[in-house]
Write an enzyme that holds these catalytic residues in place. Structure first.
Site, mmCIF file in Angstrom:
data_model
loop_
_atom_site.group_PDB
_atom_site.id
_atom_site.type_symbol
_atom_site.label_atom_id
_atom_site.label_comp_id
_atom_site.label_asym_id
_atom_site.label_seq_id
_atom_site.Cartn_x
_atom_site.Cartn_y
_atom_site.Cartn_z
ATOM 1 C CD GLN A 172 -2.998 -1.052 2.243
ATOM 2 O OE1 GLN A 172 -2.772 -1.718 3.233
ATOM 3 N NE2 GLN A 172 -4.065 -0.287 2.130
ATOM 4 C CG HIS A 180 -0.779 -6.303 5.383
ATOM 5 N ND1 HIS A 180 -0.950 -5.529 6.523
ATOM 6 C CD2 HIS A 180 -1.892 -6.098 4.642
ATOM 7 C CE1 HIS A 180 -2.111 -4.883 6.454
ATOM 8 N NE2 HIS A 180 -2.700 -5.218 5.314
ATOM 9 C CD GLU A 224 -7.409 -6.905 8.100
ATOM 10 O OE1 GLU A 224 -7.677 -5.899 8.771
ATOM 11 O OE2 GLU A 224 -7.644 -6.985 6.868
ATOM 12 C CE1 TYR A 255 -9.756 0.697 9.476
ATOM 13 C CE2 TYR A 255 -9.569 -1.691 9.490
ATOM 14 C CZ TYR A 255 -8.987 -0.444 9.360
ATOM 15 O OH TYR A 255 -7.642 -0.333 9.117
ATOM 16 C CD GLU A 310 -4.972 -2.598 9.455
ATOM 17 O OE1 GLU A 310 -6.081 -2.325 8.935
ATOM 18 O OE2 GLU A 310 -4.138 -3.341 8.924
ATOM 19 C CD1 TRP A 362 -6.490 -2.947 1.069
ATOM 20 C CD2 TRP A 362 -4.990 -3.924 -0.271
ATOM 21 N NE1 TRP A 362 -5.385 -3.241 1.836
ATOM 22 C CE2 TRP A 362 -4.446 -3.840 1.055
ATOM 23 C CE3 TRP A 362 -4.215 -4.504 -1.280
ATOM 24 C CZ2 TRP A 362 -3.182 -4.309 1.368
ATOM 25 C CZ3 TRP A 362 -2.940 -4.973 -0.957
ATOM 26 C CH2 TRP A 362 -2.443 -4.875 0.346
#
Length: 444
Positions: free
Chosen positions: A19, A120, A165, A292, A348, A403
Site C-alpha cells: 500500500q 500482509h 487478517e 472498523y 488498525e 486495495w
C-alpha cells in the site's frame, strides 16, 4: 471528557508494504498477486496499482521524521515477501533484507519501536501459480520466508506479527472474490483457511524453538456482528457469522479447534492432518485486533451461508462503513474472555473520509477526529472494564493504495498528494499528537 490511558499504553501508526512502498520492480522485487489482480480490467478502481503509491521505499526517512514530530511511539509496517524471497521460495534477496534493516534502524534513531508484520497479502505470484493458499505446500514456503525474516531482522524488530487478517486472505479472496486472487469457491476457501492457520503455527514453532524473545502474535479482523432483532433465528445467525468469520481462526489459535457449528450448519470440514491443531494452537504473546465497524445481521435462508447483513443507522464513512465505537467496546470485551485474557493491541483502527487539501495546505478532517476520539474512548472504557489492552495503532499513517478502491479512498492522518508525493499532516494528525501527549480532548 479526557481519554484515560496509562503511561505504558503504546500509541502507534500502521501501513502495509504494497500500500505504501512503491518501487515494485526495484532491487530484485518480483510481482505479487496484487500486481496481477490490479492489471485485470474492472478489479481495481481506475486500474490503479502499487507501482509508485506514496514511494515510502525511497522516502521512509522523511516519513519517520514526521512520525517523530507527531510523537508516534511505534510504527507497524509489513515486510514484502517478493522483496525478501522474490521467487516465493529459494534464494533470499540481500537488498530486501537491507531495506527493512535500514527502516528499523531509522525508527530506532528516533526512539520509535518497529512492529513488523511478516505477511500482509503480497504473495509472490509464482506461488499463486501453484495454487496459492489452497496448496498445503504454501504453509511450508511461508515458514521459510518467516525464517528469513526472523533470522535476519530479529535484532532490529521490537515485535512480530505473523499474519495480517486471515479473514481477508481466505474468505474475502477465495470465497467472496473481492480481493486477490479473486476466487469464489467454498472448497478452495476452506483449504486456504487451514493453510493460513498452519503457516502461522509453523512460524510460531520455529520462533519459539530458536529462543527468540521479542513479543510475537497474529493480527485478526474479528467479525463480531450483533443480531438485528431479538428473534432466536437472528441471534443464531449472528453466532454462525462470528463462527465462520472469526472463531474459525481464533478457535484453533486458542486451542479450541474449529467451530463445530460450521460442520453442523454448513457442512464444512477442514483438511486437518496429524499434529496440525497442536502447531496452530501455539501460545502467542498477544492478539492484534483490526476494527472498523460492526454490522447487524439476521437469518437469511436465501443465502447459502444462512445469514445476511442488514441496514444500519450509524453515520457512514466515505467507504460506506458504519461508525460504531460501541461495537469496538463489545468486541474487546468478548475477545478478552474468548482468548482467556491474552494481551490485546488495536493494530488498525481508522476512518475513510472525503479529505480536501486547502489553499494553505491543511486538511480539516473533523469527522475523522470524532471517529478516532470515540474509538479511543471505547478503548479507554474497555481497559477500565478489565480488558488487557496495551496499545493502539491508527490506520493509517498516510493516505495510500486502498486495495480494490485504488487511490480513491483516504484513511491517512497524513495527506498524500499523489502527483507530487508531498506529505501534509491533517488536523487528525495533530489531534493524535495531543492524545499521545496526554491532552486528548475535543469539543462535543
Amino acid at each position: 471528557m479526557s481519554l484515560d490511558f496509562s503511561k505504558n499504553f503504546l500509541f502507534g501508526c500502521a501501513t502495509a508494504s504494497y500500500q505504501v512502498e512503491g518501487a515494485s520492480f526495484e532491487d530484485g522485487r518480483k510481482p505479487c498477486i496484487w500486481d496481477t489482480f490490479a492489471s485485470i480490467p474492472g478489479k481495481v478502481y481506475c486500474g490503479d496499482d502499487g507501482k509508485v503509491s506514496v514511494d515510502q521505499y525511497h522516502r521512509y526517512k522523511e516519513d519517520i521524521e514526521l512520525m517523530d514530530k507527531l510523537g508516534i511511539q511505534a510504527y507497524r509496517f509489513s515486510i514484502a515477501w517478493p522483496r525478501i524471497i522474490p521467487n516465493g521460495r529459494g534464494e533470499v534477496n540481500p537488498k530486501g533484507i537491507a531495506y527493512y534493516r535500514n527502516l528499523c534502524e531509522e525508527l530506532h534513531k528516533r526512539g520509535i519501536k518497529a512492529y513488523a508484520t511478516i505477511y500482509h497479502w503480497d504473495l509472490p505470484q509464482t506461488l499463486q501459480d501453484e495454487g496459492g493458499w489452497t496448496n498445503r505446500q504454501i504453509a511450508y514456503d511461508y515458514l521459510e520466508y518467516a525464517k528469513a525474516c526472523f533470522d535476519n531482522l530479529n535484532d532490529v524488530v521490537d515485535s512480530w506479527i505473523t499474519i495480517n487478517e486471515p479473514f481477508c486472505i481466505t474468505w474475502l479472496s477465495y470465497l467472496y472474490g473481492a480481493h486477490a486472487p479473486g476466487y469464489q469457491d467454498m472448497s478452495l476457501a476452506v483449504k486456504a483457511v487451514h493453510h493460513v492457520n498452519l503457516a502461522h503455527g509453523l512460524a510460531m514453532k520455529y520462533y519459539r524453538d530458536k529462543g527468540y524473545t521479542a513479543p510475537i502474535g497474529i493480527t485478526v479482523n474479528p467479525q463480531t456482528p450483533r443480531p438485528a432483532t431479538r428473534k432466536e433465528s437472528d441471534i443464531e445467525a449472528a453466532l454462525l457469522s462470528r463462527a465462520l468469520e472469526t472463531e474459525v481462526f481464533l478457535g484453533p489459535y486458542t486451542g479450541k479447534g474449529y467451530p463445530q457449528i460450521l460442520t453442523d450448519k454448513l457442512g464444512i470440514t477442514f483438511p486437518i492432518e496429524d499434529g496440525d491443531l497442536e502447531l496452530i494452537s501455539a501460545k502467542v504473546d498477544f492478539f492484534g485486533i483490526n476494527y472498523y465497524n460492526e454490522y447487524p445481521v439476521s437469518a437469511d435462508e436465501s443465502n447459502p451461508l444462512g445469514f445476511a447483513q442488514q441496514p444500519f443507522w450509524e453515520r457512514k464513512t466515505n467507504i460506506g462503513w458504519p461508525c460504531d465505537s460501541e461495537g469496538l467496546f463489545r468486541q474487546l470485551k468478548w475477545l478478552d474472555e474468548y482468548t482467556n485474557h491474552t494481551p490485546l493491541y488495536i493494530t488498525e483502527n481508522g476512518s475513510c473520509e472525503d479529505d480536501k487539501l486547502t489553499l494553505d495546505n491543511r486538511v480539516h478532517d473533523k469527522e475523522r477526529i470524532n471517529y478516532l476520539y470515540n474509538h479511543l474512548e471505547a478503548c479507554s472504557d474497555a481497559i477500565k472494564a478489565g480488558v488487557d489492552l496495551r496499545g493502539y495503532f491508527v490506520w493509517s499513517f498516510i493516505d495510500n493504495y486502498e486495495w480494490t478502491e485504488g487511490y480513491s479512498k483516504r484513511f491517512g492522518i497524513v495527506y498524500a498528494d499523489y502527483k507530487t508525493l508531498k506529505r501534509y499532516p491533517k488536523d487528525s494528525a495533530y489531534f493524535y499528537r495531543d492524545v499521545i501527549a496526554g491532552y486528548g480532548k475535543i469539543d462535543r
